[in-house]
Design a protein around this motif. Structure first.
Motif, PDB file in Angstrom:
ATOM      1  N   ALA A 170       1.236  -1.426  -0.073  1.00 54.80           N
ATOM      2  CA  ALA A 170      -0.021  -0.037  -0.243  1.00 54.80           C
ATOM      3  C   ALA A 170       0.944   1.177   0.034  1.00 54.80           C
ATOM      4  CB  ALA A 170      -0.668  -0.042   1.127  1.00 54.80           C
ATOM      5  N   HIS A 171       0.720   2.921  -0.186  1.00 50.11           N
ATOM      6  CA  HIS A 171       1.419   3.739  -0.402  1.00 50.11           C
ATOM      7  C   HIS A 171       1.987   4.249   0.375  1.00 50.11           C
ATOM      8  CE1 HIS A 171       2.026   7.525  -2.140  1.00 50.11           C
ATOM      9  NE2 HIS A 171       1.684   8.300  -1.096  1.00 50.11           N
ATOM     10  N   GLY A 172       2.933   4.921   0.647  1.00 50.94           N
ATOM     11  CA  GLY A 172       3.205   5.490   1.999  1.00 50.94           C
ATOM     12  C   GLY A 172       3.034   5.225   3.273  1.00 50.94           C
ATOM     13  N   PHE A 173       2.236   6.125   4.093  1.00 51.78           N
ATOM     14  CA  PHE A 173       2.689   5.556   5.971  1.00 51.78           C
ATOM     15  C   PHE A 173       0.829   4.563   5.796  1.00 51.78           C
ATOM     16  CE2 PHE A 173       4.405   9.413   5.869  1.00 51.78           C
ATOM     17  CZ  PHE A 173       5.615   9.898   6.133  1.00 51.78           C
ATOM     18  N   GLY A 174       0.594   3.792   4.513  1.00 53.94           N
ATOM     19  CA  GLY A 174      -0.971   2.835   4.694  1.00 53.94           C
ATOM     20  C   GLY A 174       0.088   1.751   4.613  1.00 53.94           C
ATOM     21  N   VAL A 175       1.257   1.312   4.624  1.00 56.23           N
ATOM     22  CA  VAL A 175       2.190   0.149   4.174  1.00 56.23           C
ATOM     23  C   VAL A 175       1.734  -0.460   5.039  1.00 56.23           C
ATOM     24  CG1 VAL A 175       4.371   1.256   4.670  1.00 56.23           C
ATOM     25  CG2 VAL A 175       3.767  -1.132   4.200  1.00 56.23           C
ATOM     26  N   GLU A 176       1.407  -0.212   6.863  1.00 59.63           N
ATOM     27  CA  GLU A 176       1.769  -1.182   8.118  1.00 59.63           C
ATOM     28  C   GLU A 176       0.465  -1.623   8.383  1.00 59.63           C
ATOM     29  OE1 GLU A 176       5.127   1.742   9.433  1.00 59.63           O
ATOM     30  OE2 GLU A 176       2.945   2.040   8.233  1.00 59.63           O
ATOM     31  N   ARG A 200      12.755   8.657  17.266  1.00 64.35           N
ATOM     32  CA  ARG A 200      12.045  10.334  18.274  1.00 64.35           C
ATOM     33  C   ARG A 200      10.625  10.728  18.238  1.00 64.35           C
ATOM     34  NH1 ARG A 200      15.448  11.687  14.693  1.00 64.35           N
ATOM     35  NH2 ARG A 200      14.225  11.637  12.958  1.00 64.35           N
ATOM     36  N   ALA A 201      10.131  11.256  19.002  1.00 69.04           N
ATOM     37  CA  ALA A 201       9.334  11.614  19.051  1.00 69.04           C
ATOM     38  C   ALA A 201       8.501  12.359  18.064  1.00 69.04           C
ATOM     39  CB  ALA A 201       8.454  11.978  20.668  1.00 69.04           C
ATOM     40  N   THR A 202       7.484  12.079  17.521  1.00 71.82           N
ATOM     41  CA  THR A 202       6.875  13.892  16.530  1.00 71.82           C
ATOM     42  C   THR A 202       6.574  14.496  17.252  1.00 71.82           C
ATOM     43  OG1 THR A 202       5.669  11.378  15.366  1.00 71.82           O
ATOM     44  CG2 THR A 202       4.789  13.778  14.752  1.00 71.82           C
ATOM     45  N   GLY A 203       6.838  16.253  16.844  1.00 75.72           N
ATOM     46  CA  GLY A 203       6.383  17.018  17.607  1.00 75.72           C
ATOM     47  C   GLY A 203       5.138  17.273  17.059  1.00 75.72           C
ATOM     48  N   THR A 204       4.721  18.568  17.698  1.00 71.01           N
ATOM     49  CA  THR A 204       3.723  19.237  17.525  1.00 71.01           C
ATOM     50  C   THR A 204       3.656  20.877  16.345  1.00 71.01           C
ATOM     51  OG1 THR A 204       3.745  21.146  18.805  1.00 71.01           O
ATOM     52  CG2 THR A 204       2.895  18.537  19.647  1.00 71.01           C
ATOM     53  N   ASP A 205       4.881  20.786  16.082  1.00 73.98           N
ATOM     54  CA  ASP A 205       5.163  22.356  15.225  1.00 73.98           C
ATOM     55  C   ASP A 205       4.027  21.941  13.881  1.00 73.98           C
ATOM     56  OD1 ASP A 205       6.266  20.099  13.497  1.00 73.98           O
ATOM     57  OD2 ASP A 205       8.425  21.119  13.944  1.00 73.98           O
ATOM     58  N   TRP A 206       4.330  22.642  12.991  1.00 74.42           N
ATOM     59  CA  TRP A 206       3.446  22.567  11.599  1.00 74.42           C
ATOM     60  C   TRP A 206       4.356  21.246  10.299  1.00 74.42           C
ATOM     61  CZ3 TRP A 206       5.219  22.491   6.176  1.00 74.42           C
ATOM     62  CH2 TRP A 206       6.505  23.316   6.310  1.00 74.42           C
ATOM     63  N   ARG A 207       4.953  21.183  10.681  1.00 75.74           N
ATOM     64  CA  ARG A 207       5.901  19.966   9.715  1.00 75.74           C
ATOM     65  C   ARG A 207       5.666  18.289   9.937  1.00 75.74           C
ATOM     66  NH1 ARG A 207       9.794  23.799  10.543  1.00 75.74           N
ATOM     67  NH2 ARG A 207      10.836  23.919   8.218  1.00 75.74           N
ATOM     68  N   ALA A 208       5.368  18.806  11.832  1.00 74.66           N
ATOM     69  CA  ALA A 208       4.411  17.379  12.823  1.00 74.66           C
ATOM     70  C   ALA A 208       3.131  17.083  12.141  1.00 74.66           C
ATOM     71  CB  ALA A 208       4.509  17.605  14.272  1.00 74.66           C
ATOM     72  N   GLN A 209       2.733  18.717  11.865  1.00 75.86           N
ATOM     73  CA  GLN A 209       0.683  17.889  11.675  1.00 75.86           C
ATOM     74  C   GLN A 209       0.890  17.701  10.395  1.00 75.86           C
ATOM     75  OE1 GLN A 209      -1.096  18.201  14.219  1.00 75.86           O
ATOM     76  NE2 GLN A 209       0.132  18.972  15.345  1.00 75.86           N
ATOM     77  N   GLN A 215      -0.055  10.913   7.283  1.00 77.36           N
ATOM     78  CA  GLN A 215      -0.477   9.021   7.880  1.00 77.36           C
ATOM     79  C   GLN A 215      -1.866   9.309   7.867  1.00 77.36           C
ATOM     80  OE1 GLN A 215       1.057   9.469  12.260  1.00 77.36           O
ATOM     81  NE2 GLN A 215       2.464   7.552  11.046  1.00 77.36           N
ATOM     82  N   LEU A 216      -2.728  10.572   8.105  1.00 78.12           N
ATOM     83  CA  LEU A 216      -3.939   9.670   7.860  1.00 78.12           C
ATOM     84  C   LEU A 216      -4.810   9.640   6.870  1.00 78.12           C
ATOM     85  CD1 LEU A 216      -6.320   9.487  10.060  1.00 78.12           C
ATOM     86  CD2 LEU A 216      -6.820  12.163   9.390  1.00 78.12           C
ATOM     87  N   ARG A 217      -4.018  10.189   5.333  1.00 79.27           N
ATOM     88  CA  ARG A 217      -4.673  10.415   4.235  1.00 79.27           C
ATOM     89  C   ARG A 217      -4.712   9.163   3.744  1.00 79.27           C
ATOM     90  NH1 ARG A 217      -0.780  12.357   0.518  1.00 79.27           N
ATOM     91  NH2 ARG A 217       0.430  11.092   1.377  1.00 79.27           N
TER      92      ARG A 217
END
Length: 241
Positions: A170-176, A200-209, A215-217
């Protein structure tokens, strides 16, 4: 122990951590091949991985996680000739904690599982990550009856047969999410293994969002092709206009 497992590490802009991850992976029992797929990095990820002992394959542009996994698996096949190794996928930012991945190889090596999935014993706060996890977990449960503790965990060991059965990925982050559903539906055995790993933990800045939005997509797309009714639930996530 003779080499029966190859490690594949998709990596983008991980020059600071990839060396330690490769070193730890090469120390795993039964591992004598580590392939790093440099997925369009703008830093020295490939150079650092090669210096640590990895074979490096580079994408000239960023093609996403699933494409990097496919490239890595194909590189292993070409390097192995007629040998069929187990495939251990690891994230590039694990650093020294990648040494705990030995526990993922064991059930596959012993013939007790076709795919093992890591469950991190120590969790880090992932700022807003929960919605994507719930979407993936609920979708996997509806499709297969299996409740995954950490459905998005990318640390996985598979037999070559299981990997080939799941292609195309599956594409991208849907693979797992798709890997779990597709293999369970085809009768392959999937187990979860608790490990002492961290990344590394994912942050909360705009790049992390933006990362979480992607991922959601990708998870939603992977589920939609396997469960058309998921589109009804996606409508609930969209704001009213």
């Amino acid at each position: 122990m003779s080499g029966d497992t190859a490690v594949i590490i998709p990596a983008k802009d991980e020059a600071g951590r990839i060396g330690a991850t490769v070193t730890a992976a090469l120390a795993l029992p039964g591992v004598d091949l580590v392939v790093v797929v440099d997925d369009g990095s703008s830093d020295q990820t490939g150079k650092a991985a090669r210096a640590a002992g990895a074979r490096v394959v580079r994408h000239s542009r960023n093609r996403g996680k699933a494409a990097a996994m496919e490239t890595g698996a194909e590189a292993v096949r070409l390097l192995d000739d007629d040998t069929s190794r187990h495939l251990l996928f690891l994230d590039a930012d694990l650093g020294d904690t990648a040494r705990a991945a030995a526990a993922l190889i064991t059930p596959v090596r012993e013939g007790k599982a076709d795919m093992s999935i890591a469950v991190f014993a120590t969790r880090v706060k992932l700022g807003g990550h929960g919605m994507v996890v719930r979407l993936s977990r609920d979708g996997i449960r509806r499709a297969t009856g299996f409740t995954a503790a950490q459905p998005l965990n990318g640390q996985r060991c598979l037999t070559r047969d299981a990997f080939e059965a799941a292609r195309p990925l599956a594409h991208g982050f849907g693979v797992e999410t798709a890997l779990t559903i597709d293999l369970l539906r085809k009768g392959f055995r999937v187990v979860e293994v608790e490990v002492e790993m961290s990344h590394r933990a994912t942050g909360t800045d705009w790049r992390a969002q933006l990362h979480r939005a992607r991922q959601l997509r990708d998870v939603a797309l992977a589920l939609a092709t396997r469960e058309p009714l998921i589109t009804q639930n996606l409508n609930k996530l969209r704001p009213n206009r």
